[in-house]
Design an enzyme around this catalytic site. Structure first.
Site, PDB file in Angstrom:
ATOM      1  N   GLY A  71      -2.538   4.495  -3.838  1.00 39.52           N
ATOM      2  CA  GLY A  71      -2.606   3.250  -4.603  1.00 39.52           C
ATOM      3  C   GLY A  71      -1.752   3.253  -5.854  1.00 39.52           C
TER       4      GLY A  71
ATOM      5  N   TYR B  76       0.849  -1.193   0.000  1.00 38.31           N
ATOM      6  CA  TYR B  76       0.000   0.000   0.000  1.00 38.31           C
ATOM      7  C   TYR B  76       0.880   1.236   0.000  1.00 38.31           C
ATOM      8  CZ  TYR B  76       0.908   0.832   4.977  1.00 38.31           C
ATOM      9  OH  TYR B  76       1.513   1.102   6.181  1.00 38.31           O
ATOM     10  N   CYS B  77       0.257   2.378  -0.342  1.00 38.10           N
ATOM     11  CA  CYS B  77       0.956   3.673  -0.288  1.00 38.10           C
ATOM     12  C   CYS B  77      -0.044   4.700   0.233  1.00 38.10           C
ATOM     13  CB  CYS B  77       1.542   4.039  -1.662  1.00 38.10           C
ATOM     14  SG  CYS B  77       0.328   4.181  -2.983  1.00 38.10           S
ATOM     15  N   ALA B  78      -0.109   5.861  -0.387  1.00 37.64           N
ATOM     16  CA  ALA B  78      -1.074   6.874   0.053  1.00 37.64           C
ATOM     17  C   ALA B  78      -2.371   6.785  -0.758  1.00 37.64           C
ATOM     18  CB  ALA B  78      -0.473   8.272  -0.050  1.00 37.64           C
TER      19      ALA B  78
ATOM     20  N   LEU C 274      -3.260   3.753   2.387  1.00 41.26           N
ATOM     21  CA  LEU C 274      -3.302   3.414   3.810  1.00 41.26           C
ATOM     22  C   LEU C 274      -4.742   3.442   4.315  1.00 41.26           C
ATOM     23  CD1 LEU C 274      -2.046   2.841   6.577  1.00 41.26           C
ATOM     24  CD2 LEU C 274      -1.533   5.272   6.766  1.00 41.26           C
TER      25      LEU C 274
END
Length: 91
Positions: free
Chosen positions: A61, A57-59, A85
């Site tokens: 996608g 995951y990131c901020a 997230l």
């Protein structure tokens, strides 16, 4: 992928936060490891076995989508892009 995100986490999937170190230090999913997207190629061995389940995951996608594609191209067979997230269970 047939298993849900929550099931994968419950069953011990490796959770990888591909955001920057600063973003990770500010807030991250419990149990996640930080491998920033710009380091994913050189830190690929840290992902573990190629058959093991991995959640990225990131901020938003987009970085995790790139990282998941990179891992899949390297032969990792069970990689899920969870998006941001905020998309992780409990957030």
């Amino acid at each position: 992928m047939s298993k849900s995100l929550s099931e994968m986490i419950k069953n011990g999937a490796k959770i990888v936060d591909v955001r920057s170190t600063e973003e990770f230090e500010d807030e991250h999913f419990p149990g996640a490891v930080n491998i920033p997207v710009n380091e994913i190629q050189k830190r690929m061995p840290e992902l573990g076995e190629k058959e093991a389940p991995i959640i990225m995951y990131c901020a938003s996608g987009s970085r995790s989508a790139f990282a998941a594609r990179t891992a899949a191209s390297a032969g990792y067979k069970n990689v899920m892009n969870a998006g941001g997230l905020s998309d992780m269970p409990g957030n």
